[in-house]
Design a protein around this motif. Structure first.
Motif, mmCIF file in Angstrom:
data_model
loop_
_atom_site.group_PDB
_atom_site.id
_atom_site.type_symbol
_atom_site.label_atom_id
_atom_site.label_comp_id
_atom_site.label_asym_id
_atom_site.label_seq_id
_atom_site.Cartn_x
_atom_site.Cartn_y
_atom_site.Cartn_z
ATOM 1 N N LEU A 93 0.829 -1.208 0.000
ATOM 2 C CA LEU A 93 0.000 0.000 0.000
ATOM 3 C C LEU A 93 0.860 1.253 0.000
ATOM 4 C CD1 LEU A 93 -2.675 -1.200 2.550
ATOM 5 C CD2 LEU A 93 -3.126 -0.604 0.157
ATOM 6 N N ALA A 94 1.922 1.269 0.793
ATOM 7 C CA ALA A 94 2.820 2.434 0.843
ATOM 8 C C ALA A 94 3.507 2.639 -0.507
ATOM 9 C CB ALA A 94 3.851 2.256 1.956
ATOM 10 N N ASP A 95 3.951 1.551 -1.138
ATOM 11 C CA ASP A 95 4.578 1.656 -2.462
ATOM 12 C C ASP A 95 3.586 2.174 -3.494
ATOM 13 O OD1 ASP A 95 6.955 0.718 -1.414
ATOM 14 O OD2 ASP A 95 6.684 -1.341 -2.171
ATOM 15 N N PHE A 96 2.364 1.659 -3.441
ATOM 16 C CA PHE A 96 1.311 2.094 -4.361
ATOM 17 C C PHE A 96 1.094 3.599 -4.234
ATOM 18 C CE2 PHE A 96 -3.136 2.825 -5.500
ATOM 19 C CZ PHE A 96 -3.281 2.093 -6.668
ATOM 20 N N GLU A 102 -15.373 4.549 3.632
ATOM 21 C CA GLU A 102 -15.415 3.173 3.130
ATOM 22 C C GLU A 102 -16.235 2.271 4.048
ATOM 23 O OE1 GLU A 102 -14.650 2.410 0.197
ATOM 24 O OE2 GLU A 102 -13.512 4.204 -0.309
ATOM 25 N N ALA A 103 -16.132 2.475 5.368
ATOM 26 C CA ALA A 103 -16.963 1.700 6.300
ATOM 27 C C ALA A 103 -18.437 1.998 6.047
ATOM 28 C CB ALA A 103 -16.574 2.010 7.738
ATOM 29 N N ASP A 162 -25.221 -14.269 -2.998
ATOM 30 C CA ASP A 162 -25.433 -13.579 -4.272
ATOM 31 C C ASP A 162 -24.097 -13.019 -4.735
ATOM 32 O OD1 ASP A 162 -27.207 -12.144 -6.322
ATOM 33 O OD2 ASP A 162 -26.124 -10.478 -5.369
ATOM 34 N N GLU A 163 -23.631 -13.434 -5.913
ATOM 35 C CA GLU A 163 -22.280 -13.062 -6.349
ATOM 36 C C GLU A 163 -22.097 -11.550 -6.474
ATOM 37 O OE1 GLU A 163 -18.491 -12.960 -6.881
ATOM 38 O OE2 GLU A 163 -19.556 -14.746 -6.237
ATOM 39 N N GLU A 164 -23.104 -10.840 -6.937
ATOM 40 C CA GLU A 164 -22.966 -9.383 -7.079
ATOM 41 C C GLU A 164 -22.789 -8.711 -5.709
ATOM 42 O OE1 GLU A 164 -25.507 -5.477 -8.448
ATOM 43 O OE2 GLU A 164 -25.934 -7.374 -9.460
ATOM 44 N N SER A 165 -23.640 -9.064 -4.761
ATOM 45 C CA SER A 165 -23.509 -8.445 -3.441
ATOM 46 C C SER A 165 -22.253 -8.949 -2.737
ATOM 47 C CB SER A 165 -24.760 -8.677 -2.589
ATOM 48 O OG SER A 165 -24.973 -10.038 -2.347
ATOM 49 N N ALA A 166 -21.886 -10.204 -2.938
ATOM 50 C CA ALA A 166 -20.656 -10.739 -2.337
ATOM 51 C C ALA A 166 -19.435 -9.975 -2.860
ATOM 52 C CB ALA A 166 -20.521 -12.226 -2.632
ATOM 53 N N HIS A 167 -19.434 -9.690 -4.154
ATOM 54 C CA HIS A 167 -18.335 -8.919 -4.752
ATOM 55 C C HIS A 167 -18.255 -7.525 -4.125
ATOM 56 C CE1 HIS A 167 -15.547 -7.436 -7.756
ATOM 57 N NE2 HIS A 167 -16.360 -6.432 -7.983
ATOM 58 N N ARG A 168 -19.407 -6.888 -3.956
ATOM 59 C CA ARG A 168 -19.440 -5.558 -3.334
ATOM 60 C C ARG A 168 -18.916 -5.608 -1.904
ATOM 61 N NH1 ARG A 168 -25.057 -3.324 -3.301
ATOM 62 N NH2 ARG A 168 -24.021 -1.474 -2.473
ATOM 63 N N ALA A 197 -12.109 -4.804 1.549
ATOM 64 C CA ALA A 197 -10.735 -4.513 1.120
ATOM 65 C C ALA A 197 -10.423 -3.031 1.277
ATOM 66 C CB ALA A 197 -10.525 -4.956 -0.322
ATOM 67 N N ASP A 198 -11.353 -2.169 0.898
ATOM 68 C CA ASP A 198 -11.131 -0.725 1.029
ATOM 69 C C ASP A 198 -10.975 -0.323 2.497
ATOM 70 O OD1 ASP A 198 -11.265 -0.364 -1.716
ATOM 71 O OD2 ASP A 198 -13.360 0.296 -1.701
ATOM 72 N N VAL A 199 -11.831 -0.859 3.363
ATOM 73 C CA VAL A 199 -11.754 -0.544 4.793
ATOM 74 C C VAL A 199 -10.409 -1.003 5.344
ATOM 75 C CG1 VAL A 199 -12.682 -1.152 7.073
ATOM 76 C CG2 VAL A 199 -14.247 -0.544 5.207
ATOM 77 N N LEU A 200 -10.023 -2.219 5.027
ATOM 78 C CA LEU A 200 -8.761 -2.742 5.534
ATOM 79 C C LEU A 200 -7.573 -1.960 4.990
ATOM 80 C CD1 LEU A 200 -7.291 -4.798 7.261
ATOM 81 C CD2 LEU A 200 -7.409 -6.404 5.335
ATOM 82 N N ALA A 201 -7.621 -1.596 3.721
ATOM 83 C CA ALA A 201 -6.526 -0.829 3.128
ATOM 84 C C ALA A 201 -6.337 0.502 3.846
ATOM 85 C CB ALA A 201 -6.785 -0.603 1.632
ATOM 86 N N TYR A 202 -7.425 1.226 4.047
ATOM 87 C CA TYR A 202 -7.295 2.514 4.733
ATOM 88 C C TYR A 202 -6.879 2.342 6.190
ATOM 89 C CZ TYR A 202 -8.801 5.360 0.833
ATOM 90 O OH TYR A 202 -8.869 6.003 -0.372
#
Length: 104
Positions: free
Chosen positions: A10-13, A35-36, A57-63, A69-74
């Motif tokens: 993440l820091a490199d990105f 993000e939360a 449901d694959e669509e909601s699971a993807h969301r 991932a966004d919450v964890l990244a931040y």
């Protein structure tokens, strides 16, 4: 991949994109909150039963996976900037909670 490895990625990105000046504790805390909230939004009008099935449901699971991932990244970036060891902080908090809320 471990937490430290993810924090390095993440820091490199962010470094390559010259986002460092924007990754202040305040900005990262705000981004984490946003993000939360986006994760909460997925569940906002679901019944408890519907929310328990959201990953079927694959669509909601993807969301859900994307927002997690966004919450964890931040959160990891926030901890990196402030020098907080997230796993140690969690372990210490569990210890305090075990004392505050002993098992029956």
């Amino acid at each position: 991949m471990d937490v430290a490895g993810l924090q390095r990625r993440l820091a490199d990105f962010a470094r390559v994109r010259q986002w460092g000046p924007f990754h202040t504790p305040k900005n990262l805390a705000v981004a984490l909150s946003v993000e939360a909230s986006e994760l909460v939004e997925i569940f906002q009008w679901l019944t408890p039963e519907q929310s328990a099935r959201v990953m079927k449901d694959e669509e909601s699971a993807h969301r859900v996976r994307d927002e997690v991932a966004d919450v964890l990244a931040y959160l990891l970036q926030f901890c990196d900037v402030l020098g907080v060891d997230a796993l140690a902080a969690l372990s210490e908090k569990i210890d305090r909670n075990e004392s505050r809320f002993p098992a029956p």
